[in-house]
Design an enzyme around this catalytic site. Structure first.
Site, PDB file in Angstrom:
ATOM      1  N   GLU A   1       0.804  -1.220   0.000  1.00 32.56           N
ATOM      2  CA  GLU A   1       0.000   0.000   0.000  1.00 32.56           C
ATOM      3  C   GLU A   1       0.840   1.274   0.000  1.00 32.56           C
ATOM      4  OE1 GLU A   1      -3.019   0.841  -0.346  1.00 32.56           O
ATOM      5  OE2 GLU A   1      -4.149  -1.016  -0.205  1.00 32.56           O
ATOM      6  N   SER A   2       1.844   1.318   0.863  1.00 32.19           N
ATOM      7  CA  SER A   2       2.539   2.590   1.096  1.00 32.19           C
ATOM      8  C   SER A   2       4.028   2.470   1.306  1.00 32.19           C
ATOM      9  CB  SER A   2       1.938   3.247   2.345  1.00 32.19           C
ATOM     10  OG  SER A   2       2.171   2.400   3.478  1.00 32.19           O
TER      11      SER A   2
END
Length: 560
Positions: free
Chosen positions: A153-154
């Site tokens: 995701e990040s």
């Protein structure tokens, strides 16, 4: 006589056999009795009964020894294996997703295996939070691969912000964040709070897992693209009598690679040596402690009391946007576990009234709550609350009590304001320009003016294309030559030379554009447009055609 003896012996033998095979009711002892007795045999549920070995079933009875019926309760329980000392080993023990044999996974695996330095940086960022995240995953009996989802995701960057307005390590968009209880206001954004967002993300994933009948890959796909997208893909396949598993669905391109990326990451973490990753051992124990501070506190003061840097305090508590924690909470800070006792002791000795510094401001003519709030980096709501104001009316000559930071704002490096300022400094000075937002500006208008895409402008400034542009905010535009002083002749016919700030820009013609429209928009003449681009004033402009313009930035404020 001899015959009678044999009959008695046979009867005794049969009685002994009966005492072993059938336990008489008289042998049972009431639960309230004082003398313990062997537990009665319990029939295990079908399918869970331990099977007896062949040797024990055929063992002859020993008539000379007391006979005991073995039951599941009388079997000593196996001791639970001790948890591994290494956190990575603990993580691997709970891996449950095994759909690895697929070309999409192989493609992602190849990328991660060839970018081990990147993986090393991501895992280093994950270390302080991974124990907490893994603990939450295990409490819910989820596959522990889920604890690695922030890698996808990040890259475990708590300040990550996507073009779709998703924030934090779990990349919540505003609406979904609010739906799962994540507060978002001027002071605090729960989407970046690692503890709060982890619980919210796992709640959401569990809901998706239940919705898609226990299929984790479909749940992951829905987490990425929305449950509606996945549900519609399933229904399309059902109408065509096609399989409805993740690999068979027609999903957006990003979503098709989403679950495979997680599976690939898990494979690299599961076999680091095989894929060339030097994964340093991490103790399988908490590295951070939750400290209840009870009220708003200056982040620099909290860092000083905990014995850590202001930067580290923000990295551990990235949900806080400003120089202090939020007035209405949450009133919890994460600190390194070895700093917990020191922090709590100093916190207990400091009255709540001294955790924030206060200043007395005299209201002058022209002041407003909004203006004063901007000047002191706070909010009008905060000023109303601490000054017991019912409305927004203030009177010149009166005073306001205002909460202020203890240090210069440059010390609070990771506040929202300082992060924006840092973005303005990125890149060579001669290959960028700073645009000050005016009322009515939009990303689309700026993209046309500077000849770059909306998404690029947003990314350069840590924003999303749908974010609102606030007048007065500075935006950095890369790839645009810095303005130079040149002399040109005004198009008035009087031939007066003027030193003006001209900037060359590339403009893409859109539907409805004409030379007159473009000239009016950028405060230039049709004649100049024709000269710069070697076109005739009667030429028809084609959508997509590129034009070069030299605009005077001092006159753009008057453009429509």
């Amino acid at each position: 006589m001899q015959r009678i003896v044999w009959v008695l012996v046979a009867a005794a033998w049969l009685a002994g056999c009966n005492s072993v095979l059938t336990r008489p009711d008289a042998g049972a002892v009431s639960a309230h009795g004082s003398n313990p007795a062997p537990a009665a045999a319990v029939t295990a549920p079908a399918g869970n009964q331990p099977e007896a070995s062949a040797s024990s079933a055929q063992q002859p009875l020993d008539k000379g020894a007391p006979h005991v019926t073995l039951t599941p309760e009388s079997t000593p329980p196996e001791a639970a294996p001790a948890p591994p000392k290494d956190l990575w080993a603990q993580l691997r023990r709970g891996f449950q997703l095994h759909d690895y044999a697929h070309a999409r996974v192989d493609q992602q695996l190849q990328w991660y295996a060839s970018h081990t330095e990147y993986m090393q940086r991501v895992m280093t960022r994950a270390e302080p939070f991974l124990y907490m995240i893994l603990n939450e995953v295990e409490k819910r009996h989820m596959p522990t691969e889920i604890a690695l989802l922030p890698v996808v995701e990040s890259a475990f960057q708590p300040f990550a912000y996507s073009h779709g307005r998703a924030a934090g390590i779990w990349q919540f968009i505003p609406s979904t964040g609010r739906l799962y209880g994540l507060k978002q206001n001027w002071w605090y954004d729960g989407r970046r709070d690692v503890v709060a967002s982890t619980k919210a993300a796992l709640d959401y994933l569990q809901k998706l897992h239940d919705q898609f009948n226990g299929d984790w890959l479909l749940a992951l796909a829905a987490y990425n693209s929305g449950e509606g997208t996945v549900q519609r893909a399933i229904e399309r396949n059902q109408r065509k009598h096609l399989p409805t598993d993740f690999w068979s669905l027609d999903l957006p391109r990003e979503t098709q690679g989403y679950a495979p990326r997680l599976l690939a990451v898990a494979m690299v973490i599961g076999h680091p040596r095989k894929y060339g990753l030097n994964l340093q051992s991490v103790p399988n124990q908490a590295q951070l402690a939750h400290v209840k501070v009870g009220s708003q506190i200056d982040m620099a003061l909290a860092a000083q009391m905990a014995g850590i840097s202001v930067e580290e305090m923000y990295k551990l508590n990235p949900g806080f946007n400003r120089w202090a924690t939020a007035p209405k909470g949450p009133h919890i800070l994460l600190v390194p576990i070895e700093k917990r006792q020191r922090f709590e002791e100093k916190l207990a000795a400091l009255p709540a009234s001294e955790r924030i510094q206060w200043k007395r401001h005299k209201i002058v003519r022209g002041d407003s709550l909004n203006l004063i709030a901007r000047r002191y980096h706070t909010t009008p709501e905060m000023l109303k609350r601490v000054n017991h104001l019912r409305g927004s009316t203030i009177v010149a000559g009166q005073h306001l009590i205002i909460p202020v930071a203890r240090r210069a704002f440059s010390h609070y490096e990771l506040t929202a304001l300082q992060r924006r300022k840092a973005l303005l400094k990125v890149g060579a000075a001669n290959n960028k320009t700073i645009h000050v937002v005016r009322s009515g500006d939009t990303f689309w208008e700026l993209s046309r003016r500077y000849g770059v895409s909306v998404r690029k402008i947003a990314r350069w400034n840590g924003m999303a294309p749908r974010d609102h542009l606030v007048p007065g905010r500075k935006l950095v535009i890369h790839g645009v030559a810095k303005a130079q002083k040149v002399s040109y002749t005004l198009p008035t016919g009087r031939g007066l030379p003027l030193a003006a700030m001209l900037r060359p820009i590339r403009y893409t013609v859109r539907h409805g554009d004409s030379l007159a429209v473009i000239a009016r928009r950028f405060n230039v003449t049709i004649r100049q447009l024709c000269k710069w681009n070697r076109v005739d004033k009667d030429d028809y402009l084609q959508p997509g055609q590129r034009l070069t313009l030299y605009v005077d930035v001092t006159r753009q404020a008057d453009s429509s």
